[in-house]
Design a protein around this motif. Structure first.
Motif, PDB file in Angstrom:
ATOM      1  N   ASP A 134      86.820  51.335  27.172  1.00  0.00           N
ATOM      2  CA  ASP A 134      86.455  50.328  28.161  1.00  0.00           C
ATOM      3  C   ASP A 134      87.071  50.692  29.515  1.00  0.00           C
ATOM      4  OD1 ASP A 134      86.600  47.990  29.849  1.00  0.00           O
ATOM      5  OD2 ASP A 134      86.171  46.755  28.089  1.00  0.00           O
ATOM      6  N   MET A 135      86.218  50.986  30.494  1.00  0.00           N
ATOM      7  CA  MET A 135      86.681  51.432  31.817  1.00  0.00           C
ATOM      8  C   MET A 135      87.599  50.406  32.476  1.00  0.00           C
ATOM      9  SD  MET A 135      85.446  54.435  32.198  1.00  0.00           S
ATOM     10  CE  MET A 135      85.890  54.687  33.881  1.00  0.00           C
ATOM     11  N   VAL A 136      87.266  49.124  32.369  1.00  0.00           N
ATOM     12  CA  VAL A 136      88.076  48.076  32.992  1.00  0.00           C
ATOM     13  C   VAL A 136      89.472  48.056  32.366  1.00  0.00           C
ATOM     14  CG1 VAL A 136      88.280  45.586  33.372  1.00  0.00           C
ATOM     15  CG2 VAL A 136      86.060  46.703  33.619  1.00  0.00           C
ATOM     16  N   GLU A 137      89.540  48.165  31.046  1.00  0.00           N
ATOM     17  CA  GLU A 137      90.840  48.175  30.363  1.00  0.00           C
ATOM     18  C   GLU A 137      91.661  49.402  30.733  1.00  0.00           C
ATOM     19  OE1 GLU A 137      92.459  45.843  28.523  1.00  0.00           O
ATOM     20  OE2 GLU A 137      90.804  44.576  29.186  1.00  0.00           O
ATOM     21  N   ILE A 138      90.989  50.541  30.871  1.00  0.00           N
ATOM     22  CA  ILE A 138      91.692  51.775  31.234  1.00  0.00           C
ATOM     23  C   ILE A 138      92.310  51.651  32.623  1.00  0.00           C
ATOM     24  CG2 ILE A 138      91.321  54.210  31.852  1.00  0.00           C
ATOM     25  CD1 ILE A 138      89.322  54.283  29.450  1.00  0.00           C
ATOM     26  N   VAL A 139      91.536  51.166  33.572  1.00  0.00           N
ATOM     27  CA  VAL A 139      92.041  51.014  34.942  1.00  0.00           C
ATOM     28  C   VAL A 139      93.145  49.961  34.993  1.00  0.00           C
ATOM     29  CG1 VAL A 139      91.426  50.326  37.291  1.00  0.00           C
ATOM     30  CG2 VAL A 139      89.928  51.856  36.005  1.00  0.00           C
ATOM     31  N   LYS A 140      92.965  48.884  34.263  1.00  0.00           N
ATOM     32  CA  LYS A 140      93.978  47.826  34.209  1.00  0.00           C
ATOM     33  C   LYS A 140      95.297  48.381  33.666  1.00  0.00           C
ATOM     34  CE  LYS A 140      94.735  43.340  32.024  1.00  0.00           C
ATOM     35  NZ  LYS A 140      94.176  42.363  31.095  1.00  0.00           N
ATOM     36  N   GLU A 141      95.223  49.119  32.566  1.00  0.00           N
ATOM     37  CA  GLU A 141      96.427  49.689  31.973  1.00  0.00           C
ATOM     38  C   GLU A 141      97.065  50.735  32.889  1.00  0.00           C
ATOM     39  OE1 GLU A 141      97.925  51.764  27.808  1.00  0.00           O
ATOM     40  OE2 GLU A 141      95.950  50.802  27.868  1.00  0.00           O
ATOM     41  N   LEU A 142      96.239  51.542  33.550  1.00  0.00           N
ATOM     42  CA  LEU A 142      96.768  52.538  34.484  1.00  0.00           C
ATOM     43  C   LEU A 142      97.550  51.850  35.596  1.00  0.00           C
ATOM     44  CD1 LEU A 142      96.705  55.615  35.169  1.00  0.00           C
ATOM     45  CD2 LEU A 142      94.813  55.084  36.713  1.00  0.00           C
ATOM     46  N   HIS A 143      97.003  50.761  36.139  1.00  0.00           N
ATOM     47  CA  HIS A 143      97.698  50.034  37.199  1.00  0.00           C
ATOM     48  C   HIS A 143      98.955  49.335  36.680  1.00  0.00           C
ATOM     49  CE1 HIS A 143      94.187  50.787  39.705  1.00  0.00           C
ATOM     50  NE2 HIS A 143      94.937  50.420  40.722  1.00  0.00           N
ATOM     51  N   GLU A 144      98.908  48.827  35.449  1.00  0.00           N
ATOM     52  CA  GLU A 144     100.092  48.182  34.884  1.00  0.00           C
ATOM     53  C   GLU A 144     101.233  49.175  34.700  1.00  0.00           C
ATOM     54  OE1 GLU A 144      98.779  46.351  31.262  1.00  0.00           O
ATOM     55  OE2 GLU A 144      97.784  44.698  32.312  1.00  0.00           O
ATOM     56  N   LYS A 145     100.917  50.372  34.232  1.00  0.00           N
ATOM     57  CA  LYS A 145     101.951  51.359  33.931  1.00  0.00           C
ATOM     58  C   LYS A 145     102.390  52.173  35.146  1.00  0.00           C
ATOM     59  CE  LYS A 145     100.829  52.007  29.082  1.00  0.00           C
ATOM     60  NZ  LYS A 145     100.370  52.928  28.040  1.00  0.00           N
ATOM     61  N   HIS A 146     101.497  52.323  36.131  1.00  0.00           N
ATOM     62  CA  HIS A 146     101.780  53.216  37.263  1.00  0.00           C
ATOM     63  C   HIS A 146     101.367  52.568  38.586  1.00  0.00           C
ATOM     64  CE1 HIS A 146     102.424  56.391  34.301  1.00  0.00           C
ATOM     65  NE2 HIS A 146     101.331  55.953  33.712  1.00  0.00           N
ATOM     66  N   TYR A 147     101.732  51.309  38.753  1.00  0.00           N
ATOM     67  CA  TYR A 147     101.251  50.540  39.902  1.00  0.00           C
ATOM     68  C   TYR A 147     101.577  51.197  41.240  1.00  0.00           C
ATOM     69  CZ  TYR A 147     100.478  46.895  43.290  1.00  0.00           C
ATOM     70  OH  TYR A 147     100.039  46.212  44.390  1.00  0.00           O
ATOM     71  N   LEU A 148     102.821  51.594  41.438  1.00  0.00           N
ATOM     72  CA  LEU A 148     103.220  52.149  42.740  1.00  0.00           C
ATOM     73  C   LEU A 148     102.456  53.423  43.078  1.00  0.00           C
ATOM     74  CD1 LEU A 148     107.077  51.496  42.755  1.00  0.00           C
ATOM     75  CD2 LEU A 148     105.282  50.272  44.004  1.00  0.00           C
ATOM     76  N   LEU A 149     102.286  54.297  42.097  1.00  0.00           N
ATOM     77  CA  LEU A 149     101.551  55.539  42.333  1.00  0.00           C
ATOM     78  C   LEU A 149     100.068  55.258  42.576  1.00  0.00           C
ATOM     79  CD1 LEU A 149     102.265  58.478  42.628  1.00  0.00           C
ATOM     80  CD2 LEU A 149     101.981  58.767  40.177  1.00  0.00           C
ATOM     81  N   CYS A 150      99.486  54.337  41.820  1.00  0.00           N
ATOM     82  CA  CYS A 150      98.084  53.945  42.031  1.00  0.00           C
ATOM     83  C   CYS A 150      97.900  53.400  43.444  1.00  0.00           C
ATOM     84  CB  CYS A 150      97.642  52.877  41.030  1.00  0.00           C
ATOM     85  SG  CYS A 150      97.365  53.471  39.362  1.00  0.00           S
ATOM     86  N   LYS A 151      98.837  52.579  43.875  1.00  0.00           N
ATOM     87  CA  LYS A 151      98.760  51.965  45.210  1.00  0.00           C
ATOM     88  C   LYS A 151      98.966  53.027  46.297  1.00  0.00           C
ATOM     89  CE  LYS A 151      98.570  47.946  47.287  1.00  0.00           C
ATOM     90  NZ  LYS A 151      97.283  47.304  47.405  1.00  0.00           N
ATOM     91  N   MET A 152      99.967  53.877  46.118  1.00  0.00           N
ATOM     92  CA  MET A 152     100.283  54.888  47.125  1.00  0.00           C
ATOM     93  C   MET A 152      99.130  55.874  47.313  1.00  0.00           C
ATOM     94  SD  MET A 152     103.577  57.399  47.381  1.00  0.00           S
ATOM     95  CE  MET A 152     103.111  58.547  46.113  1.00  0.00           C
ATOM     96  N   LEU A 153      98.531  56.328  46.198  1.00  0.00           N
ATOM     97  CA  LEU A 153      97.432  57.298  46.271  1.00  0.00           C
ATOM     98  C   LEU A 153      96.066  56.633  46.428  1.00  0.00           C
ATOM     99  CD1 LEU A 153      98.601  59.836  43.538  1.00  0.00           C
ATOM    100  CD2 LEU A 153      98.719  60.107  46.024  1.00  0.00           C
ATOM    101  N   ASP A 154      96.036  55.304  46.314  1.00  0.00           N
ATOM    102  CA  ASP A 154      94.804  54.522  46.442  1.00  0.00           C
ATOM    103  C   ASP A 154      93.774  54.954  45.399  1.00  0.00           C
ATOM    104  OD1 ASP A 154      92.922  52.718  47.333  1.00  0.00           O
ATOM    105  OD2 ASP A 154      92.398  53.851  49.134  1.00  0.00           O
ATOM    106  N   PHE A 155      94.151  54.820  44.101  1.00  0.00           N
ATOM    107  CA  PHE A 155      93.264  55.171  43.013  1.00  0.00           C
ATOM    108  C   PHE A 155      91.958  54.375  43.119  1.00  0.00           C
ATOM    109  CE2 PHE A 155      91.451  54.405  38.818  1.00  0.00           C
ATOM    110  CZ  PHE A 155      91.319  55.688  38.352  1.00  0.00           C
ATOM    111  N   ARG A 156      90.828  55.066  42.928  1.00  0.00           N
ATOM    112  CA  ARG A 156      89.514  54.447  43.030  1.00  0.00           C
ATOM    113  C   ARG A 156      88.650  54.855  41.851  1.00  0.00           C
ATOM    114  NH1 ARG A 156      88.091  55.136  49.418  1.00  0.00           N
ATOM    115  NH2 ARG A 156      89.961  54.082  50.135  1.00  0.00           N
ATOM    116  N   LEU A 157      87.863  53.909  41.360  1.00  0.00           N
ATOM    117  CA  LEU A 157      86.938  54.163  40.280  1.00  0.00           C
ATOM    118  C   LEU A 157      85.628  53.455  40.593  1.00  0.00           C
ATOM    119  CD1 LEU A 157      86.807  55.172  37.104  1.00  0.00           C
ATOM    120  CD2 LEU A 157      86.724  52.722  36.777  1.00  0.00           C
ATOM    121  N   TYR A 158      84.536  54.211  40.545  1.00  0.00           N
ATOM    122  CA  TYR A 158      83.204  53.656  40.745  1.00  0.00           C
ATOM    123  C   TYR A 158      82.463  53.816  39.426  1.00  0.00           C
ATOM    124  CZ  TYR A 158      84.486  54.726  45.620  1.00  0.00           C
ATOM    125  OH  TYR A 158      85.131  54.828  46.830  1.00  0.00           O
ATOM    126  N   TYR A 159      81.911  52.721  38.901  1.00  0.00           N
ATOM    127  CA  TYR A 159      81.186  52.810  37.637  1.00  0.00           C
ATOM    128  C   TYR A 159      80.006  51.859  37.609  1.00  0.00           C
ATOM    129  CZ  TYR A 159      83.671  48.592  36.139  1.00  0.00           C
ATOM    130  OH  TYR A 159      84.168  47.326  36.036  1.00  0.00           O
TER     131      TYR A 159
END
Length: 186
Positions: free
Chosen positions: A161-186
């Motif tokens: 589930d793409m939404v769950e994957i992105v949610k978990e990625l942000h939960e575990k690596h929030y600062l890095l996701c925010k700093m690099l501005d992780f983006r997903l288009y689906y």
């Protein structure tokens, strides 16, 4: 999980004749060693090389269905990639691989900023058949996305589930996701 999933990595280099162990190769080796996620690594220096590499994967590798992630490490900005000092739009890339990326996640390392409008993203997904396109909105010369890339890839081993994957990625690596501005288009 009833079958192994793999990553196909294609890295843009100035000259494919020059062999060098890049940071990308080291990170893929570490991913295989630490998490058991196998990958195929190839380099390209032209759009024809990009097309040839992906065609070889599509038509010659009988495990293509197991390659869930197409990992592209190349320069570019916004809606383009740069190969050998020539820029190609993602629309051009999408048309080259029309209908041949069904169910794949196309992920860009932060060597290239991925900045798409919703229409550009939808066009890429519709034309290629890809399940998603992801990357980063920020490039830092001192920070590569390799650690976040590895974390992102590992989440696909147990979750679809793409939404769950992105949610978990942000939960575990929030600062890095925010700093690099992780983006997903689906």
């Amino acid at each position: 999980m009833d079958y192994d999933k793999f990553i196909f990595c294609l890295e843009a280099v100035p000259d494919i004749e020059t062999e060098a162990t890049t940071e990308t190769v080291r990170n893929l080796e570490q991913l295989a060693f630490d998490q058991g996620i196998d990958s195929i690594y190839k380099t390209c220096d032209t759009i024809e090389g990009l097309e040839d590499s992906l065609n070889a994967l599509l038509y010659e590798d009988h495990n293509f269905k197991n390659y869930e992630i197409i990992y592209l490490v190349m320069q570019g900005e916004g809606n383009t990639i740069c190969l050998n000092d020539y820029y190609y739009s993602l629309e051009e890339v999408a048309e080259i691989f029309e209908g041949r990326m069904k169910g794949k996640i196309v992920h860009f390392a932060n060597a290239k900023v991925l900045d798409l409008t919703s229409e550009e993203a939808q066009y890429f997904l519709d034309i290629t058949g890809a399940r998603a396109i992801s990357g980063y909105g920020t490039i830092f010369d001192t920070v590569t996305s390799s650690n976040l890339d590895k974390a992102f890839f590992s989440l696909f081993e147990d979750e679809d589930d793409m939404v769950e994957i992105v949610k978990e990625l942000h939960e575990k690596h929030y600062l890095l996701c925010k700093m690099l501005d992780f983006r997903l288009y689906y």
